[in-house]
Design an enzyme around this catalytic site. Structure first.
Site, PDB file in Angstrom:
ATOM      1  CB  CYS A   1      35.275  41.767  31.316  1.00 31.27           C
ATOM      2  SG  CYS A   1      34.523  42.038  32.923  1.00 31.27           S
TER       3      CYS A   1
ATOM      4  CD  GLU B   1      45.912  44.457  29.796  1.00 29.74           C
ATOM      5  OE1 GLU B   1      45.184  44.944  30.684  1.00 29.74           O
ATOM      6  OE2 GLU B   1      45.662  44.550  28.580  1.00 29.74           O
TER       7      GLU B   1
ATOM      8  CE  LYS C   1      37.732  47.472  30.406  1.00 34.77           C
ATOM      9  NZ  LYS C   1      38.662  46.981  29.361  1.00 34.77           N
TER      10      LYS C   1
ATOM     11  CG  HIS D   1      35.086  47.264  32.742  1.00 39.86           C
ATOM     12  ND1 HIS D   1      34.607  46.600  31.614  1.00 39.86           N
ATOM     13  CD2 HIS D   1      35.892  46.379  33.384  1.00 39.86           C
ATOM     14  CE1 HIS D   1      35.098  45.374  31.595  1.00 39.86           C
ATOM     15  NE2 HIS D   1      35.881  45.218  32.643  1.00 39.86           N
TER      16      HIS D   1
END
Lengths: 88, 399
Positions: free
Chosen positions: B159, B302, B323, B328
């Site tokens: 990712c 995060e 997203k 995603h």
């Protein structure tokens, strides 16, 4: 549709040359197919006729029993392979 | 060291088939997530995604290119053509190169071939199966389409792949190893097998993507590509190119922890590295485009990382995860999300996080929710944190 008409249709689709401009004596070189085009053509022939065509570009120079140089050669080769029982 | 600017952008994604359409959708906060329509969908437990609809490569690519290219490479070619066009004449040249990210490469081509030989008992697969499935195919096609003979390769860091790609292209130009680069990412994993694989990991939501929301229950897959023209700044100025933003810094780190679970320390270290590389103080950052997948674990981790880096400033930096709009995009995520960063830097519009009902107390930052916010943004961060703990953060300044 005859084998010849189907072979011509496949070659026409691959090369972009009109089917009417392709005849039994037409040489494959004249159609401007590059190596990828030739490989894709062989795949299309195999899928369409349920055959397996002996062809290995890496083995150039080796004796081949399948004539890919002209439309007539391909048609004869396809007919011969269809007449043969499927290889194991 | 040379300075690096973005002079062109192109994209294909669920929000739009061009940059203007995508930018408009981002500014509107339009969500492109919907029911998936693909063969075998009845056997999937997750049936939502952000699919690209209405994509027709025929006007853009030759029949030979279409035959040779998996969907992921077709996306890249179409996106790159838009970027090169936007950057104007003279943007590229023989010394220029390409770095693209992808996670799955030509997954649909692998799947079709496996299905033919395993499930259908076919004797053969399409002769272009290898050139279609190789992860580097999109990069190679871009070099051929635009005559780029400089540094060219593909990075595959799940990712984070496209952020790594853009960051490496930035470093290449900054070091003087190329005058210009195409960079970005491309992904086409919305296939039956691709979704089944993600389903197995139990990280996909069946209800929607709601990053930072207390009710969030997973990520939603998207697909597409975004490609940018990166260029040495003086060269871009000399040819009068449109300058969309400056890439000011790049930070990459590894968690060295877990193959799926994120570590806030690794993410924080990558953000600090990007800020340090750019010579930016946390107080100068006016927007963070979060990785924000919508999984319980990522968003909590995060937000902890942002608090660790920004300290007392953490609560006043607007954060959003787009997203929630375009899904995603896995190896293309950072590339498409860079469009949201350009929107913020160039037009002062922060694209929102859609679907948030009430913020998770663990994610209580200044999350831009529901609709876009106007704000003067002079500098921004764009986060990408991959499975396996590979982190890549870009720092950008307004042009």
């Amino acid at each position: 549709m005859t084998i010849e008409a189907e072979v011509i249709a496949i070659l026409a689709r691959q090369s972009g040359v009109a089917p009417a401009a392709i005849g039994p004596e037409t040489g494959i070189d004249a159609l401007g197919l590059d190596s990828l085009g030739l490989v894709e053509t062989i795949f299309a022939l195999e899928e369409r006729f349920g055959i397996s065509i002996p062809f290995a570009p890496a083995a150039e120079g080796r004796e081949r029993d399948f004539d890919l140089s002209t439309v007539a050669g391909i048609v004869a080769g396809v007919a011969a392979l269809r007449a043969r029982p499927a290889a194991a | 060291m040379k300075r690096v600017v973005i002079t062109g952008a192109g994209t294909v994604n669920a929000l739009g088939l061009t940059v203007p359409d995508t930018i408009a959708a981002l500014a509107e906060g339009r969500c492109a997530i919907g029911p998936l329509d693909l063969p075998g969908a009845g056997r999937l437990s997750v049936r939502i995604g952000a699919a690209v609809t209405g994509f027709d490569p025929a006007p853009h690519l030759s029949p030979r290119q279409i035959s040779l290219c998996d969907r992921f490479a077709q996306f890249a070619l179409v996106a790159a053509a838009e970027a090169v066009q936007a950057a104007g004449p003279g943007a590229l040249g023989p010394g220029a190169g390409v770095i693209l990210g992808t996670a799955g490469g030509g997954l649909a081509s692998s799947e079709a071939a496996y299905h033919a030989v395993f499930a259908e008992g076919a004797a053969r697969v399409h002769p272009f199966t290898v050139p279609r499935l190789m992860a580097s195919a999109a990069t190679s096609h871009l070099t051929m389409a635009f005559g780029l003979k400089g540094p060219a390769f593909t990075v595959s860091t799940a990712c984070a792949a496209s952020n790594h790609a853009i960051g490496l292209a930035f470093q290449t130009i900054r070091a003087g190893a190329a005058p210009a680069m195409l960079a970005g990412g491309s992904e086409a994993m919305l296939t039956f097998g691709g979704i089944k694989a993600w389903e197995g990991l139990r990280v996909l939501s069946e209800t929607g993507c709601r990053p930072f929301c207390a009710s969030r229950d997973g990520m939603v897959m998207g697909e597409g590509a975004a490609v940018f023209v990166l260029e040495e700044r003086d060269r871009a100025l000399a040819r009068g190119a449109p300058i969309l933003a400056e890439i000011a810094g790049f930070g990459m780190t590894a968690d060295a922890g877990d193959i799926v679970a994120p570590d806030p320390e690794g993410a924080a270290a990558a953000m600090r590295a990007a800020l340090g590389d750019a010579g930016l103080a946390p107080s100068e950052i006016g927007y963070i485009n979060a990785h924000g997948t919508g999984t319980p674990l990522n968003d909590r981790s995060e937000c902890a990382a942002i608090r660790a880096v920004f300290g007392t400033d953490a609560g006043r930096v607007p954060v959003s995860s787009t997203k929630s709009l375009h899904g995603h995009l896995i190896g293309a995520a950072g590339a498409v999300e860079l469009l949201a960063v350009l929107l913020a830097l160039g037009q002062g519009v922060i694209a929102p996080t859609a679907g948030v009902r009430s913020l998770d107390p663990d994610c209580a930052l200044d999350v831009v929710c529901g609709q876009a916010r106007r704000a003067q943004v002079g500098a921004a961060l764009s986060n990408a944190f991959a499975f396996g703990g590979l982190n890549a953060v870009l720092a950008l300044r307004a042009a």
